[in-house]
Write a protein that holds these residues in place. Structure first.
Motif, PDB file in Angstrom:
ATOM      1  N   ASP A   1      24.836  44.158 -13.698  1.00 33.09           N
ATOM      2  CA  ASP A   1      23.474  43.632 -13.622  1.00 33.09           C
ATOM      3  C   ASP A   1      22.530  44.676 -13.069  1.00 33.09           C
ATOM      4  O   ASP A   1      22.965  45.718 -12.565  1.00 33.09           O
ATOM      5  CB  ASP A   1      23.453  42.353 -12.762  1.00 33.09           C
ATOM      6  CG  ASP A   1      23.819  42.602 -11.324  1.00 33.09           C
ATOM      7  OD1 ASP A   1      23.131  43.404 -10.666  1.00 33.09           O
ATOM      8  OD2 ASP A   1      24.798  41.992 -10.835  1.00 33.09           O
TER       9      ASP A   1
ATOM     10  N   LEU B   1      33.788  35.015  -4.785  1.00 27.93           N
ATOM     11  CA  LEU B   1      34.465  36.301  -4.988  1.00 27.93           C
ATOM     12  C   LEU B   1      35.856  36.291  -4.364  1.00 27.93           C
ATOM     13  O   LEU B   1      36.769  36.928  -4.884  1.00 27.93           O
ATOM     14  CB  LEU B   1      33.637  37.449  -4.420  1.00 27.93           C
ATOM     15  CG  LEU B   1      32.385  37.805  -5.226  1.00 27.93           C
ATOM     16  CD1 LEU B   1      31.602  38.915  -4.545  1.00 27.93           C
ATOM     17  CD2 LEU B   1      32.760  38.234  -6.642  1.00 27.93           C
TER      18      LEU B   1
ATOM     19  N   LYS C   1      22.241  35.091 -10.595  1.00 25.32           N
ATOM     20  CA  LYS C   1      21.611  34.645  -9.341  1.00 25.32           C
ATOM     21  C   LYS C   1      20.899  35.794  -8.631  1.00 25.32           C
ATOM     22  O   LYS C   1      19.824  35.632  -8.093  1.00 25.32           O
ATOM     23  CB  LYS C   1      22.712  34.053  -8.441  1.00 25.32           C
ATOM     24  CG  LYS C   1      22.242  33.549  -7.107  1.00 25.32           C
ATOM     25  CD  LYS C   1      23.181  32.518  -6.521  1.00 25.32           C
ATOM     26  CE  LYS C   1      24.401  33.125  -5.860  1.00 25.32           C
ATOM     27  NZ  LYS C   1      25.185  32.154  -5.083  1.00 25.32           N
TER      28      LYS C   1
ATOM     29  N   ASN D   1      26.890  34.827 -10.438  1.00 24.30           N
ATOM     30  CA  ASN D   1      26.393  35.683  -9.346  1.00 24.30           C
ATOM     31  C   ASN D   1      25.396  36.693  -9.887  1.00 24.30           C
ATOM     32  O   ASN D   1      24.322  36.879  -9.326  1.00 24.30           O
ATOM     33  CB  ASN D   1      27.546  36.461  -8.714  1.00 24.30           C
ATOM     34  CG  ASN D   1      28.213  35.676  -7.593  1.00 24.30           C
ATOM     35  OD1 ASN D   1      27.737  34.625  -7.194  1.00 24.30           O
ATOM     36  ND2 ASN D   1      29.315  36.190  -7.102  1.00 24.30           N
TER      37      ASN D   1
ATOM     38  N   GLY E   1      25.072  29.171  -1.991  1.00 22.06           N
ATOM     39  CA  GLY E   1      26.440  29.695  -2.147  1.00 22.06           C
ATOM     40  C   GLY E   1      27.122  29.753  -0.796  1.00 22.06           C
ATOM     41  O   GLY E   1      26.470  29.925   0.229  1.00 22.06           O
ATOM     42  N   ALA E   2      28.441  29.595  -0.817  1.00 19.95           N
ATOM     43  CA  ALA E   2      29.169  29.542   0.447  1.00 19.95           C
ATOM     44  C   ALA E   2      30.003  30.787   0.690  1.00 19.95           C
ATOM     45  O   ALA E   2      30.694  30.893   1.675  1.00 19.95           O
ATOM     46  CB  ALA E   2      30.071  28.319   0.450  1.00 19.95           C
ATOM     47  N   GLY E   3      29.912  31.754  -0.232  1.00 19.51           N
ATOM     48  CA  GLY E   3      30.692  32.977  -0.040  1.00 19.51           C
ATOM     49  C   GLY E   3      32.156  32.796  -0.377  1.00 19.51           C
ATOM     50  O   GLY E   3      33.009  33.465   0.186  1.00 19.51           O
TER      51      GLY E   3
ATOM     52  N   ARG F   1      32.294  35.284   2.964  1.00 14.04           N
ATOM     53  CA  ARG F   1      31.508  36.475   3.235  1.00 14.04           C
ATOM     54  C   ARG F   1      30.328  36.558   2.306  1.00 14.04           C
ATOM     55  O   ARG F   1      30.465  36.357   1.106  1.00 14.04           O
ATOM     56  CB  ARG F   1      32.352  37.713   2.990  1.00 14.04           C
ATOM     57  CG  ARG F   1      33.109  38.167   4.170  1.00 14.04           C
ATOM     58  CD  ARG F   1      32.197  38.661   5.212  1.00 14.04           C
ATOM     59  NE  ARG F   1      33.060  39.259   6.220  1.00 14.04           N
ATOM     60  CZ  ARG F   1      32.612  39.994   7.205  1.00 14.04           C
ATOM     61  NH1 ARG F   1      31.346  40.207   7.360  1.00 14.04           N
ATOM     62  NH2 ARG F   1      33.447  40.492   8.076  1.00 14.04           N
ATOM     63  N   GLN F   2      29.206  36.911   2.849  1.00 17.35           N
ATOM     64  CA  GLN F   2      28.067  37.194   1.997  1.00 17.35           C
ATOM     65  C   GLN F   2      27.488  38.515   2.437  1.00 17.35           C
ATOM     66  O   GLN F   2      27.562  38.878   3.612  1.00 17.35           O
ATOM     67  CB  GLN F   2      27.052  36.066   2.111  1.00 17.35           C
ATOM     68  CG  GLN F   2      27.613  34.806   1.459  1.00 17.35           C
ATOM     69  CD  GLN F   2      26.729  33.615   1.599  1.00 17.35           C
ATOM     70  OE1 GLN F   2      26.167  33.413   2.661  1.00 17.35           O
ATOM     71  NE2 GLN F   2      26.635  32.827   0.556  1.00 17.35           N
ATOM     72  N   ALA F   3      26.932  39.259   1.475  1.00 18.67           N
ATOM     73  CA  ALA F   3      26.446  40.597   1.797  1.00 18.67           C
ATOM     74  C   ALA F   3      25.377  40.506   2.871  1.00 18.67           C
ATOM     75  O   ALA F   3      25.336  41.279   3.792  1.00 18.67           O
ATOM     76  CB  ALA F   3      25.913  41.269   0.540  1.00 18.67           C
TER      77      ALA F   3
HETATM   78  P1  ADP Z   1      28.327  33.154  -2.959  1.00 18.88           P
HETATM   79  O1  ADP Z   1      27.683  33.738  -4.166  1.00 18.88           O
HETATM   80  O2  ADP Z   1      28.697  31.730  -3.094  1.00 18.88           O
HETATM   81  O3  ADP Z   1      27.607  33.477  -1.693  1.00 18.88           O
HETATM   82  P2  ADP Z   1      30.445  34.979  -3.596  1.00 18.88           P
HETATM   83  O4  ADP Z   1      31.787  35.150  -2.967  1.00 18.88           O
HETATM   84  O5  ADP Z   1      30.407  34.737  -5.050  1.00 18.88           O
HETATM   85  O6  ADP Z   1      29.742  33.847  -2.788  1.00 18.88           O
HETATM   86  O7  ADP Z   1      29.605  36.264  -3.261  1.00 18.88           O
HETATM   87  C1  ADP Z   1      29.591  36.787  -1.953  1.00 18.88           C
HETATM   88  C2  ADP Z   1      28.380  37.633  -1.715  1.00 18.88           C
HETATM   89  O8  ADP Z   1      28.444  38.830  -2.493  1.00 18.88           O
HETATM   90  C3  ADP Z   1      27.068  36.999  -2.135  1.00 18.88           C
HETATM   91  O9  ADP Z   1      26.581  36.121  -1.154  1.00 18.88           O
HETATM   92  C4  ADP Z   1      26.184  38.213  -2.313  1.00 18.88           C
HETATM   93  O10 ADP Z   1      25.708  38.638  -1.058  1.00 18.88           O
HETATM   94  C5  ADP Z   1      27.138  39.258  -2.843  1.00 18.88           C
HETATM   95  N1  ADP Z   1      27.084  39.362  -4.323  1.00 18.88           N
HETATM   96  C6  ADP Z   1      27.959  38.845  -5.211  1.00 18.88           C
HETATM   97  N2  ADP Z   1      27.627  39.176  -6.480  1.00 18.88           N
HETATM   98  C7  ADP Z   1      26.515  39.922  -6.399  1.00 18.88           C
HETATM   99  C8  ADP Z   1      25.677  40.581  -7.363  1.00 18.88           C
HETATM  100  N3  ADP Z   1      25.916  40.533  -8.683  1.00 18.88           N
HETATM  101  N4  ADP Z   1      24.599  41.266  -6.888  1.00 18.88           N
HETATM  102  C9  ADP Z   1      24.330  41.334  -5.556  1.00 18.88           C
HETATM  103  N5  ADP Z   1      25.086  40.747  -4.608  1.00 18.88           N
HETATM  104  C10 ADP Z   1      26.153  40.046  -5.009  1.00 18.88           C
END
Ligand code: ADP
Length: 646
Positions: A439, A474, A414, A411, A469-471, A457-459
């Motif tokens: 990061d 995390l 990414k 992540n 990514g499917a959220g 969930r995604q931000a």
């Molecule tokens: P995915 O990455 O598959 O979408 P995750 O559950 O790993 O799912 O992450 C959920 C959301 O959290 C991401 O879609 C992103 O919006 C946010 N996120 C996670 N890690 C980071 C990071 N290091 N910096 C910014 N946003 C992040």
């Protein structure tokens, strides 16, 4: 004043009668007036000196006034009827209407409470208005309401309003209110009575000790749901049995409304959650559909292209790579969903083993460098293991720990196109180890920092389009960390970066007993050359794949498609190791291991399986299996394990 001819003889009536001049001077009165005034009545005194709150005015019309007056230190409500009579005098009838006015007020309060119950939008709103209403009946400036939990043993604060600063944490032990709840009857207590009860029942008082405390249980026909209490800090006689009656009377109405409000609130919360879940599900399905379709399209498209004769061998190689990488992507997605369902279904167990921190971070670092290349990010990958704790190993589920860190790292890479990604760990105290991945990437708004740990969930909804990514990553990480006894959180600022941290219990293994630490290093595959491996597997494609790998490493491969064939071959040939599919159609895998071990006790068995519960694998190991591999089996994993074996 002595009896004279103007004396009106109505001594026994609970009514005071006075004859008054138009300027208010009292001419005569009934003896019962003495009971009302509670003091002597001097000759020529004015009526307003006897009853200061009675607004006496000479008027041609008959008038009625309601006023408050204290007798023996207690406040009462009176009604005065002022009637003009002969010689410009006035006849004044004064009647104590405290009781009837109280009943009226109670009725009014009850009607108002019903209206409040219907109108108020939240329990908090309702309790506040309820307090205002009760305050019209008695001193309810200091009030609290506690509700019993389902076990009926613990109270929690539903509402408090007090003139003193009062703690919003309600004591968990044996309180006065809990005592009232179990007693099932209302009480009025003064300070002495409270002190006595406190020592007798070991009770805790909530808030500063009051001089007078009145409380009643909130009861339905079969149950007590809470307690309502009022307290006064100045007057030891602030409440009397009339007030208690009123509070008891009001409390039954209140109980019904509280239950109703609590239920409404629960329903509202449940509805909100259901709507949220529904929204998430739809978003998830849309995401999933996109996530599955994208690699699927690539796989189907390139599979079709690859069969065309006109395509050059170089291109074919490129297409085959596309197919493999997209297949892997799909597999990861499926793995994620299965993983999450397994954790949520509670069939996941944690296996602690010694983990060497240095090799773990070497491996993570290597992964991060490859990942950065793959994602074409021009960033710095840094390691910060800036502690001199001297701890080299911890006892943890190495695989799960690595899984969480890999997810945080991928992540971080990414979402960071400039700057750096740093990984490391700290030992904040001798019971905890804290891992982190920070990061300098896009960051996460404060409002979403908790939400991203929820599933699907995604931000940013658009992030999915932008970054894929499917959220789930995390959500899986959070559950895994919690399963391992830790907690995970993020600190982040948009456009500055994020730092994901998680803790694990710090358990230090007995290093003398460590035979295999953490993650295997590359082995020498020469050891496999010349050995005979029996592959027990019913799926033809898998047989071909495994045989190819075994043969390519210089070993000889034999194949059995069933349990009985396997036994037959073991009887006939000299076998160095068995690669056993534990889910054969004709044989129970555990039974087969037992039979093989009976025949040839020294032959090592490697179990291979797809999504087998950990307990099953434990049983296989207990039956004598050497190790296990999860399908799809990677070439180097198989060769590493075989090398280790020989
Ligand atoms: P995915 O990455 O598959 O979408 P995750 O559950 O790993 O799912 O992450 C959920 C959301 O959290 C991401 O879609 C992103 O919006 C946010 N996120 C996670 N890690 C980071 C990071 N290091 N910096 C910014 N946003 C992040």
């Amino acid at each position: 004043m002595t009896k004279n001819k103007n004396h009106i003889d109505i001594n026994d009536l609970p009514i005071g009668v006075l004859l008054v001049k138009r300027d208010g001077i009292v001419i005569s009165y009934s003896p019962s007036v003495l009971l009302l005034t509670d003091k002597p009545i001097p000759d020529g005194c004015r009526i307003d000196s006897l009853f200061p709150n009675l607004p006496f005015k000479a008027s041609k019309k008959e008038r009625t006034y309601t006023f408050e007056h204290s007798t023996h230190g207690k406040q009462y409500t009176y009604r005065a009827n002022v009637k003009p009579v002969e010689w410009s005098n006035f006849l004044v009838w004064i009647e104590n209407i405290t009781l009837s006015s109280k009943v009226e007020r109670i009725n009014r309060t009850l009607v108002k409470l019903s209206a409040i119950g219907l109108e108020s939008t939240s329990p908090e709103d309702f309790y506040r208005l309820m307090q205002e209403e009760l305050n019209t009946l008695f001193d309810a400036r200091n009030i609290y309401l506690v509700l019993l939990d389902k076990s009926r043993q613990r109270l929690s604060l539903a509402y408090v309003s007090d003139t003193h600063t009062i703690n919003s944490d309600y004591p968990s032990g044996n309180t006065f209110a809990l005592w009232v709840a179990h007693r099932g009857q209302g009480v009025i207590l003064n300070r002495q009575q409270m002190n006595r009860l406190r020592s007798k029942h070991n009770l805790t008082f909530y808030g500063p000790p009051a001089l007078c405390w009145m409380a009643v249980p909130l009861k339905t026909k079969s149950d007590t749901v809470g307690v309502i209490a009022v307290q006064n800090y100045q007057n030891p006689n602030a409440y009397d049995h009339n007030d208690l009656e009123v509070l008891e009377f009001v409390s039954s109405q209140l109980t019904y409304m509280i239950i109703q409000k609590e239920r409404e609130n629960e329903l509202k919360l449940a509805k909100g959650k259901a709507e949220e879940a529904d929204k998430l599900k739809s978003a998830f399905l849309a995401n999933m559909s996109h996530e599955i379709r994208t690699p699927m399209n690539a796989i189907l498209g390139f599979s079709e292209l690859i069969t065309r004769e006109s395509i050059s061998p170089e291109k074919k190689k490129v297409y085959a790579d596309y197919i493999t990488s997209n297949g892997r992507l799909l597999l990861t997605l499926i793995d994620d969903i299965i993983e999450l369902s397994k954790i949520e279904a509670g069939i996941y167990s944690i296996r602690r083993q010694p983990v060497e921190l240095d090799s773990l971070f070497n491996e993570l670092h290597q992964f991060a460098i490859n990942e950065k290349k793959r994602q074409k990010q021009n960033i710095l990958i840094a390691r910060d293991i800036g502690n001199n704790s001297g701890i080299t190993h911890i006892l943890a589920d190495g695989e799960r720990l690595k899984q969480v860190l890999l997810n945080l790292l991928s992540n971080a890479i990414k979402f960071t196109s400039q700057g750096s990604v740093t990984m490391g760990y700290r030992i904040p105290n001798n019971a905890t180890i804290e891992f982190f991945v920070s990061d300098t990437g896009i960051g996460i708004p404060k409002s979403l920092q908790e939400k991203i740990f929820e599933r699907f969930r995604q931000a940013d909804e658009t992030a999915q389009r932008l970054y894929g990514g499917a959220g789930l990553g995390l959500a899986i990480s959070k559950r895994l960390v919690e399963l391992m006894g830790g907690r995970i959180w993020v600190e982040s600022e948009p456009n500055k970066g994020s730092c994901f941290s998680f803790t694990l219990p710090l358990i230090i293994p007995n290093t003398k007993n460590i035979s295999r630490i953490g993650f295997p290093t590359k082995n020498d595959y020469n050891k496999i050359t010349g050995k005979t491996i029996l592959i027990v597997e019913d799926n033809e494609a898998n047989v071909n794949y495994l045989s190819d790998v075994v043969i390519a490493s210089g070993a000889k491969s034999l194949t059995a498609m069933s349990g009985s064939q396997a036994i037959e071959l073991l009887n006939r040939e000299k076998i160095d190791a068995v690669l056993l599919d534990i889910q054969l159609p004709d044989t129970n895998g555990l039974e087969l291991i037992k039979r093989i071990k009976e025949k040839i006790p020294n032959v090592p068995i490697i179990v291979q399986s797809a999504y087998t519960p950990a307990e099953y694998i434990d049983k296989a190991i207990a039956q004598g299996a050497y190790g296990y591999l999860t399908k799809p089996i990677k070439v180097n994993e198989l060769l590493d394990l075989l090398s280790e074996l020989f």
